[in-house]
Scaffold this active site. Structure first.
Site, mmCIF file in Angstrom:
data_model
loop_
_atom_site.group_PDB
_atom_site.id
_atom_site.type_symbol
_atom_site.label_atom_id
_atom_site.label_comp_id
_atom_site.label_asym_id
_atom_site.label_seq_id
_atom_site.Cartn_x
_atom_site.Cartn_y
_atom_site.Cartn_z
ATOM 1 N N CYS A 111 1.130 -3.272 -6.596
ATOM 2 C CA CYS A 111 0.885 -4.541 -5.918
ATOM 3 C C CYS A 111 -0.545 -5.040 -6.185
ATOM 4 O O CYS A 111 -0.890 -5.360 -7.309
ATOM 5 C CB CYS A 111 1.201 -4.400 -4.434
ATOM 6 S SG CYS A 111 1.342 -5.929 -3.517
ATOM 7 N N HIS A 112 -1.384 -5.124 -5.146
ATOM 8 C CA HIS A 112 -2.769 -5.575 -5.303
ATOM 9 C C HIS A 112 -3.716 -4.434 -5.701
ATOM 10 O O HIS A 112 -4.880 -4.686 -6.020
ATOM 11 C CB HIS A 112 -3.275 -6.199 -3.998
ATOM 12 C CG HIS A 112 -2.700 -7.538 -3.684
ATOM 13 N ND1 HIS A 112 -1.426 -7.706 -3.183
ATOM 14 C CD2 HIS A 112 -3.221 -8.777 -3.811
ATOM 15 C CE1 HIS A 112 -1.197 -8.990 -2.990
ATOM 16 N NE2 HIS A 112 -2.263 -9.670 -3.366
#
Length: 183
Positions: A111-112
């Site tokens: 994800c991030h």
């Protein structure tokens, strides 16, 4: 089911982690027999997020300052927006990422979390993925960014989002089977 009884995995996270991206891979690793240590910026419980709302909390096993990096075979970085954004401002967290990448140990980020990879300056020339809003940051850091559920480039494993967790877990466990297999 994979047997990772010799695998030692370090996870680093802080407040704002995406709940499923910490708890699901952690449980999959534990179920496969790995030893998992969660390190954070402090020893107080850290709280995740789920769909933008406050989620479950977990108490870290150590701080990032306390961990002996030589004790681990792999590093797993859960996402969430606030988590990697805070961690990339911490010198020790960035140093941990750089150390694992430089020593060619398994590094998995979802994800991030690849923001930490960019901050550690270890993505140039590497093929990876991440959440859509950080892909420009990764490309600007020199990465070859693709839109795939799981991307493995040598020791680096990346995924885009919570929906990718089953494939992400499978890739991480497979990589650790290779690392911890008897010679």
């Amino acid at each position: 089911m994979a047997q990772l009884k010799n695998a030692r995995v370090l996870m680093i996270a802080t407040d704002g982690f995406e709940e499923s991206e910490l708890f699901d891979p952690r449980q999959a690793l534990l179920d496969a027999g790995a030893q998992v240590t969660l390190a954070s910026l402090k020893m107080a419980p850290i709280t995740g997020e789920k769909a933008g709302e406050k989620g479950k909390s977990i108490t870290p096993d150590a701080t990032v300052e306390q961990v002996d990096l030589e004790q681990f075979d792999a590093l797993l970085l859960p996402g969430g927006v606030g988590n990697p954004d805070k961690l990339r401002m911490n010198t020790r967290a960035v140093e941990i990422v750089r150390t694992f990448m430089d020593s060619n140990r398994v590094v998995a980020a979802i994800c991030h979390a690849p923001w930490l990879l960019a901050e550690a300056d270890v993505v140039a020339g590497r093929r990876l993925t991440g959440w859509p809003s950080i892909r420009t940051d990764l490309a600007n850091a020199g990465a070859d960014v693709v839109d795939e559920a799981v991307v493995q480039d040598g020791n680096l494993i990346t995924s885009r989002k919570p929906d990718d967790i089953p494939a992400f877990n499978q890739a991480v466990i497979a990589a650790l089977e290779d690392v911890t297999a008897p010679a």
